[in-house]
Design a protein around this motif. Structure first.
Motif, PDB file in Angstrom:
ATOM      1  N   PRO A  87       0.713  -1.165   0.025  1.00  0.00           N
ATOM      2  CA  PRO A  87      -0.006   0.121   0.154  1.00  0.00           C
ATOM      3  C   PRO A  87       0.855   1.415   0.156  1.00  0.00           C
ATOM      4  O   PRO A  87       2.065   1.290   0.564  1.00  0.00           O
ATOM      5  CB  PRO A  87      -0.682  -0.171   1.410  1.00  0.00           C
ATOM      6  CG  PRO A  87       0.098  -1.032   2.299  1.00  0.00           C
ATOM      7  CD  PRO A  87       0.635  -1.921   1.350  1.00  0.00           C
ATOM      8  N   ASN A  88       0.273   2.410  -0.904  1.00  0.00           N
ATOM      9  CA  ASN A  88       1.081   3.674  -0.677  1.00  0.00           C
ATOM     10  C   ASN A  88       0.890   4.368   0.350  1.00  0.00           C
ATOM     11  O   ASN A  88       0.012   5.345   0.656  1.00  0.00           O
ATOM     12  CB  ASN A  88       0.827   4.257  -1.880  1.00  0.00           C
ATOM     13  CG  ASN A  88       1.477   5.497  -2.170  1.00  0.00           C
ATOM     14  OD1 ASN A  88       2.459   5.750  -1.818  1.00  0.00           O
ATOM     15  ND2 ASN A  88       1.063   6.392  -3.035  1.00  0.00           N
ATOM     16  N   VAL A  89       1.366   4.080   1.717  1.00  0.00           N
ATOM     17  CA  VAL A  89       1.126   4.492   2.997  1.00  0.00           C
ATOM     18  C   VAL A  89       2.612   4.697   3.607  1.00  0.00           C
ATOM     19  O   VAL A  89       3.543   4.020   3.226  1.00  0.00           O
ATOM     20  CB  VAL A  89       0.228   3.717   3.839  1.00  0.00           C
ATOM     21  CG1 VAL A  89      -1.098   3.664   3.176  1.00  0.00           C
ATOM     22  CG2 VAL A  89       0.738   2.080   3.859  1.00  0.00           C
ATOM     23  N   PRO A  90       2.733   5.574   4.676  1.00  0.00           N
ATOM     24  CA  PRO A  90       3.993   5.776   5.268  1.00  0.00           C
ATOM     25  C   PRO A  90       4.381   4.277   6.191  1.00  0.00           C
ATOM     26  O   PRO A  90       3.368   3.500   6.291  1.00  0.00           O
ATOM     27  CB  PRO A  90       3.757   6.833   6.506  1.00  0.00           C
ATOM     28  CG  PRO A  90       2.528   7.607   5.866  1.00  0.00           C
ATOM     29  CD  PRO A  90       1.518   6.504   5.053  1.00  0.00           C
ATOM     30  N   LEU A  91       5.716   4.163   5.952  1.00  0.00           N
ATOM     31  CA  LEU A  91       5.991   2.718   7.011  1.00  0.00           C
ATOM     32  C   LEU A  91       6.153   3.142   8.334  1.00  0.00           C
ATOM     33  O   LEU A  91       6.693   4.046   8.750  1.00  0.00           O
ATOM     34  CB  LEU A  91       7.663   2.551   6.202  1.00  0.00           C
ATOM     35  CG  LEU A  91       8.038   1.399   6.856  1.00  0.00           C
ATOM     36  CD1 LEU A  91       7.642   0.085   6.467  1.00  0.00           C
ATOM     37  CD2 LEU A  91       9.834   1.339   6.520  1.00  0.00           C
ATOM     38  N   PHE A  92       5.677   2.264   9.062  1.00  0.00           N
ATOM     39  CA  PHE A  92       5.698   2.037  10.343  1.00  0.00           C
ATOM     40  C   PHE A  92       6.942   1.593  11.057  1.00  0.00           C
ATOM     41  O   PHE A  92       7.150   0.196  10.891  1.00  0.00           O
ATOM     42  CB  PHE A  92       4.081   1.576  11.092  1.00  0.00           C
ATOM     43  CG  PHE A  92       3.235   2.519  11.135  1.00  0.00           C
ATOM     44  CD1 PHE A  92       2.874   3.490  10.429  1.00  0.00           C
ATOM     45  CD2 PHE A  92       2.016   2.140  12.120  1.00  0.00           C
ATOM     46  CE1 PHE A  92       1.852   4.196  10.338  1.00  0.00           C
ATOM     47  CE2 PHE A  92       1.026   3.225  11.997  1.00  0.00           C
ATOM     48  CZ  PHE A  92       0.741   3.930  11.359  1.00  0.00           C
ATOM     49  N   VAL A  93       7.978   2.113  11.490  1.00  0.00           N
ATOM     50  CA  VAL A  93       8.990   1.753  12.145  1.00  0.00           C
ATOM     51  C   VAL A  93       8.849   1.689  13.542  1.00  0.00           C
ATOM     52  O   VAL A  93       8.883   2.762  14.143  1.00  0.00           O
ATOM     53  CB  VAL A  93      10.297   2.367  11.587  1.00  0.00           C
ATOM     54  CG1 VAL A  93      11.528   1.811  12.556  1.00  0.00           C
ATOM     55  CG2 VAL A  93      10.222   2.472  10.220  1.00  0.00           C
ATOM     56  N   MET A  94       8.628   0.443  14.131  1.00  0.00           N
ATOM     57  CA  MET A  94       8.431   0.129  15.711  1.00  0.00           C
ATOM     58  C   MET A  94       9.650  -0.178  16.312  1.00  0.00           C
ATOM     59  O   MET A  94      10.259  -1.342  16.182  1.00  0.00           O
ATOM     60  CB  MET A  94       7.476  -0.914  15.859  1.00  0.00           C
ATOM     61  CG  MET A  94       6.197  -0.495  14.856  1.00  0.00           C
ATOM     62  SD  MET A  94       4.810  -1.900  15.268  1.00  0.00           S
ATOM     63  CE  MET A  94       5.574  -3.232  14.435  1.00  0.00           C
ATOM     64  N   LEU A  95      10.324   0.698  16.958  1.00  0.00           N
ATOM     65  CA  LEU A  95      11.579   0.486  17.933  1.00  0.00           C
ATOM     66  C   LEU A  95      11.151  -0.103  19.309  1.00  0.00           C
ATOM     67  O   LEU A  95      10.823   0.874  19.751  1.00  0.00           O
ATOM     68  CB  LEU A  95      12.246   1.923  17.563  1.00  0.00           C
ATOM     69  CG  LEU A  95      12.623   2.328  16.240  1.00  0.00           C
ATOM     70  CD1 LEU A  95      13.136   4.041  16.016  1.00  0.00           C
ATOM     71  CD2 LEU A  95      13.819   1.553  15.740  1.00  0.00           C
ATOM     72  N   ASP A  96      11.504  -1.111  19.682  1.00  0.00           N
ATOM     73  CA  ASP A  96      11.098  -1.532  20.766  1.00  0.00           C
ATOM     74  C   ASP A  96      12.231  -1.511  21.903  1.00  0.00           C
ATOM     75  O   ASP A  96      13.315  -2.132  21.504  1.00  0.00           O
ATOM     76  CB  ASP A  96      10.654  -3.148  20.636  1.00  0.00           C
ATOM     77  CG  ASP A  96       9.940  -3.569  21.647  1.00  0.00           C
ATOM     78  OD1 ASP A  96       9.446  -2.851  22.591  1.00  0.00           O
ATOM     79  OD2 ASP A  96       9.414  -4.832  21.436  1.00  0.00           O
ATOM     80  N   ASP A  97      11.852  -0.757  23.059  1.00  0.00           N
ATOM     81  CA  ASP A  97      12.900  -0.765  24.138  1.00  0.00           C
ATOM     82  C   ASP A  97      14.024   0.176  23.748  1.00  0.00           C
ATOM     83  O   ASP A  97      15.235  -0.164  23.915  1.00  0.00           O
ATOM     84  CB  ASP A  97      13.370  -2.131  24.565  1.00  0.00           C
ATOM     85  CG  ASP A  97      12.570  -2.832  25.093  1.00  0.00           C
ATOM     86  OD1 ASP A  97      11.483  -2.639  25.738  1.00  0.00           O
ATOM     87  OD2 ASP A  97      12.601  -4.232  24.983  1.00  0.00           O
ATOM     88  N   ALA A  98      13.561   1.112  23.391  1.00  0.00           N
ATOM     89  CA  ALA A  98      14.684   2.527  23.162  1.00  0.00           C
ATOM     90  C   ALA A  98      15.429   2.917  24.288  1.00  0.00           C
ATOM     91  O   ALA A  98      16.497   3.557  24.047  1.00  0.00           O
ATOM     92  CB  ALA A  98      13.971   3.521  22.491  1.00  0.00           C
ATOM     93  N   ASP A  99      15.119   2.496  25.577  1.00  0.00           N
ATOM     94  CA  ASP A  99      16.027   2.992  26.550  1.00  0.00           C
ATOM     95  C   ASP A  99      17.334   1.920  26.646  1.00  0.00           C
ATOM     96  O   ASP A  99      18.176   2.651  27.479  1.00  0.00           O
ATOM     97  CB  ASP A  99      15.458   3.180  28.068  1.00  0.00           C
ATOM     98  CG  ASP A  99      14.453   2.158  28.231  1.00  0.00           C
ATOM     99  OD1 ASP A  99      14.299   1.124  27.294  1.00  0.00           O
ATOM    100  OD2 ASP A  99      13.232   2.329  28.992  1.00  0.00           O
ATOM    101  N   ASN A 100      17.449   1.055  25.815  1.00  0.00           N
ATOM    102  CA  ASN A 100      18.442   0.211  25.724  1.00  0.00           C
ATOM    103  C   ASN A 100      19.696   1.214  24.850  1.00  0.00           C
ATOM    104  O   ASN A 100      20.975   0.623  24.963  1.00  0.00           O
ATOM    105  CB  ASN A 100      18.267  -1.086  25.217  1.00  0.00           C
ATOM    106  CG  ASN A 100      17.576  -2.166  25.913  1.00  0.00           C
ATOM    107  OD1 ASN A 100      17.869  -2.107  27.270  1.00  0.00           O
ATOM    108  ND2 ASN A 100      16.930  -2.948  25.511  1.00  0.00           N
ATOM    109  N   LEU A 101      19.035   2.016  24.203  1.00  0.00           N
ATOM    110  CA  LEU A 101      19.973   3.126  23.564  1.00  0.00           C
ATOM    111  C   LEU A 101      20.842   3.795  24.355  1.00  0.00           C
ATOM    112  O   LEU A 101      20.496   4.308  25.423  1.00  0.00           O
ATOM    113  CB  LEU A 101      19.308   3.924  22.467  1.00  0.00           C
ATOM    114  CG  LEU A 101      18.683   3.165  21.495  1.00  0.00           C
ATOM    115  CD1 LEU A 101      17.956   4.193  20.734  1.00  0.00           C
ATOM    116  CD2 LEU A 101      19.537   2.374  20.579  1.00  0.00           C
ATOM    117  N   SER A 102      22.041   4.031  24.006  1.00  0.00           N
ATOM    118  CA  SER A 102      22.864   5.009  25.028  1.00  0.00           C
ATOM    119  C   SER A 102      22.473   6.500  24.690  1.00  0.00           C
ATOM    120  O   SER A 102      21.668   6.667  23.698  1.00  0.00           O
ATOM    121  CB  SER A 102      24.466   4.863  24.309  1.00  0.00           C
ATOM    122  OG  SER A 102      24.617   5.091  23.151  1.00  0.00           O
TER     123      SER A 102
END
Length: 619
Positions: free
Chosen positions: A220-235
């Motif tokens: 479908p010509n729709v925005p891509l949903f990027v689901m970033l899980d547990d972002a507090d694991n990032l520095s």
């Protein structure tokens, strides 16, 4: 023999069929997650964040009959777990400034593209070869411009056989491996070599590739949903990178759905701007939703349990499967009736509507405390308070779905191991097994804090620099010891209030801070919230016009350990920060001082939690 219907599995590792079969929409803000926009979803571990994200995946939505093909979906969502092993490794701390930002962003981009390519490969049968090849060529073009080299990875002719999406995924995997090798080998070098790999970014790589996804003929010509899980694991530098992605407001091409375990350390971008709601993102706090909407949470949890029982061919109702202690219920009803009768006798106007409502309120407030004092009053009493029953298990879970499923799973296994179920199935969990599992499950919740206080930290972070991230705080032995003391002090204090027949509020489960805590106390309270020992909400203070004070609620999972009444709404205590500072260092002194302060002038109370008795002496 039927399988355990309450088995807890890592949402990242289960297949779409499992999610489609077991997922129940848990909260009213769920539709907001499907809207075109950036969203932060906060919640303690076990509140169902990962399951929530994965329920939005294309394969799950198709299995739930929300569409027949990928092309028919309202959005395309890709799940990207941010593991500590990938982004919380110590080698990131060796780089400062632009280097960690640029290399870290590239690594994050590669993980996203890897998951996108794997998702598209799983639907390659619905996408034409010409369209898929165009996507691969666009990826290679962008990757080469970013400084990478696809031609050197594999033989070109061989790599173009099979799915073009698989070729993209393999390139991303190899590049992630190269970057990690560069990072981990730095300590072994005499001099720091220049990084010669690709440096892909959000605007110059991920956004153009997302636009190419929308052009695929089976998508479908729709925005891509990027689901970033547990972002507090990032520095923190990588959290700033992610915030910079959010600040671009590129939701026409990519919508970011970001989950955190309440330890996301900054809302600032790389250029030190603060991203703000609602302009840059929407925000959902699952813990606050569950705490404020207990009836909704109970109904949804009832749906989850019902679905799991039916999936295992168990025909018992939820209440039949988790029965109450009938003898205890009879005694509680008798005490409640006695309280109402006494209230009616004292208040002649109790026959009117207001009086009747007041009588019911008195019964709710004092029935269980009266019963608990009754069974605690004699050391010869063999009876202990039973926390069995579905409603009690809901309260114990404190809004954390996993905290219901874990003890339920253990109960089921124990029934099987002790041969108490019917051949081939289990129709109920006996009260005795419910209570035995609950007692152990409640007590073991404190074990991680006890273990941390006896371990010597490998790396001590300077507390003056503030909270770095969830995994960094795991090394703060002092913080864990202070939190352990604080929890012990609160639990024993609440037990003391429960056993005080003269207290106007006997069912206490939270404290409201009347002043601003110092940084040390604030760090301990924040750690308690992140680890699930406490829940935080705001309380409208009566003494300050329009003012709100932080309210910290003890996790009801700890109720059986401290022998507290976990049912329904409980009162709070107003408290000063200095009192909690005493509790952090000496919980015994804190409990004695507070009970003396709150008690009558001629009484003192001595608690014996192990013996479960109350000693009362008049001065």
């Amino acid at each position: 023999m039927s399988t355990n219907p309450f088995g807890v599995q890592n949402p990242e590792h289960v297949n779409p069929e499992y999610i489609a079969r077991n997922f129940v929409e848990m909260q009213t803000d769920f539709p907001r997650l499907k809207e075109l926009g950036n969203t932060f979803i906060h919640g303690a571990r076990g509140t169902g964040k990962s399951m929530l994200l994965r329920s939005l995946e294309p394969r799950v939505m198709i299995l739930q009959a929300k569409a027949e093909k990928l092309k028919d979906l309202p959005f395309v969502a890709v799940h990207v777990p941010l593991r500590t092993t990938d982004f919380g490794a110590p080698e990131f701390n060796r780089f400062k400034g632009y280097a960690v930002n640029a290399i870290g962003e590239h690594l994050l981009v590669m993980h996203v593209v890897l998951r996108v390519a794997q998702l598209l490969d799983s639907f390659s049968g619905e996408i034409s070869q010409i369209s898929a090849t165009r996507f691969r060529e666009r990826f290679e073009e962008l990757f080469n411009v970013a400084g990478g080299s696809v031609a050197n990875d594999t033989d070109t002719e061989t790599s173009h056989e099979g799915s073009p999406f698989r070729s993209v995924a393999e390139t991303c995997e190899m590049d992630i491996f190269r970057v990690r090798q560069f990072l981990v080998r730095q300590p072994f070098r005499n001099a720091d070599p220049d990084y010669a790999g690709a440096l892909a970014g959000f605007l110059d790589f991920l956004i153009p590739l997302a636009r190419e996804v929308k052009r695929l003929d089976g998508v479908p010509n729709v925005p891509l949903f990027v689901m970033l899980d547990d972002a507090d694991n990032l520095s923190i530098p990588l959290q700033r990178v992610l915030n910079s992605w959010v600040s671009t407001r590129s939701t026409g091409d990519i919508c970011l759905k970001v989950t955190t375990q309440l330890a996301y350390a900054t809302m600032r971008t790389l250029d030190n701007r603060i991203i703000e709601s609602p302009h840059d993102y929407a925000e959902v706090n699952l813990t606050a939703v569950y705490t404020a909407s207990s009836d909704t949470y109970s109904r949804r949890l009832h749906e989850i349990v019902t679905k799991r029982l039916r999936n295992s061919d168990i025909l018992s109702s939820v209440d039949e499967f988790f029965p109450l202690d009938t003898a205890q219920e009879e005694r509680l009803h008798a005490i409640a009736a006695d309280i109402v009768a006494k209230h009616v006798e004292i208040n002649l106007s109790s026959e009117d509507q207001v009086g009747s409502a007041r009588s019911r309120d008195e019964a709710r407030r004092y029935t269980v405390p009266t019963f608990m004092r009754e069974i605690a009053g004699s050391s010869k009493s063999a009876h202990t308070y039973s926390y069995a029953g579905f409603r009690s298990l809901v309260d114990l879970s404190s809004g954390v779905v996993r905290w219901f499923l874990e003890p339920a799973s253990r109960m089921y296994d124990r029934v099987i191991s002790e041969g108490l179920g019917d051949p081939g199935t289990v129709t109920e969990i006996p009260v005795s097994i419910q209570d035995a599992v609950i007692k152990d499950w409640s007590a073991e919740f404190l074990e991680p804090l006890t273990r941390q206080t006896t371990e010597i930290s490998d790396t001590q972070t300077d507390l003056s620099e503030g909270i770095e991230s969830l995994h960094a705080d795991g090394h703060e032995t002092v913080l864990y010891e202070q939190l352990r003391n604080l929890i012990e002090g609160l639990g024993r204090l609440f037990r003391g209030k429960l056993l005080d027949a003269n207290a106007s509020e006997q069912r206490v489960f939270s404290v409201v801070l009347r002043d601003r805590p110092k940084p040390e106390l604030e760090r301990v309270l924040s750690l308690g919230v992140r680890l699930g020992y406490l829940q935080r909400s705001d309380y409208a203070a009566k003494e300050a016009l329009g003012g709100r004070r932080p309210r910290y609620i003890l996790a009801r999972r700890l109720g059986p350990h401290y022998k507290l009444d976990i049912s329904g709404y409980a009162a709070h205590l107003s408290i000063m920060s200095r009192d909690l500072e005493v509790a952090m260092r000496n919980p015994g002194d804190f409990v004695k001082a507070r009970l003396r302060q709150d008690g009558s002038a001629d009484s003192q109370f001595s608690l014996d939690l192990d013996g479960d008795r109350l000693e009362h002496s008049d001065n």
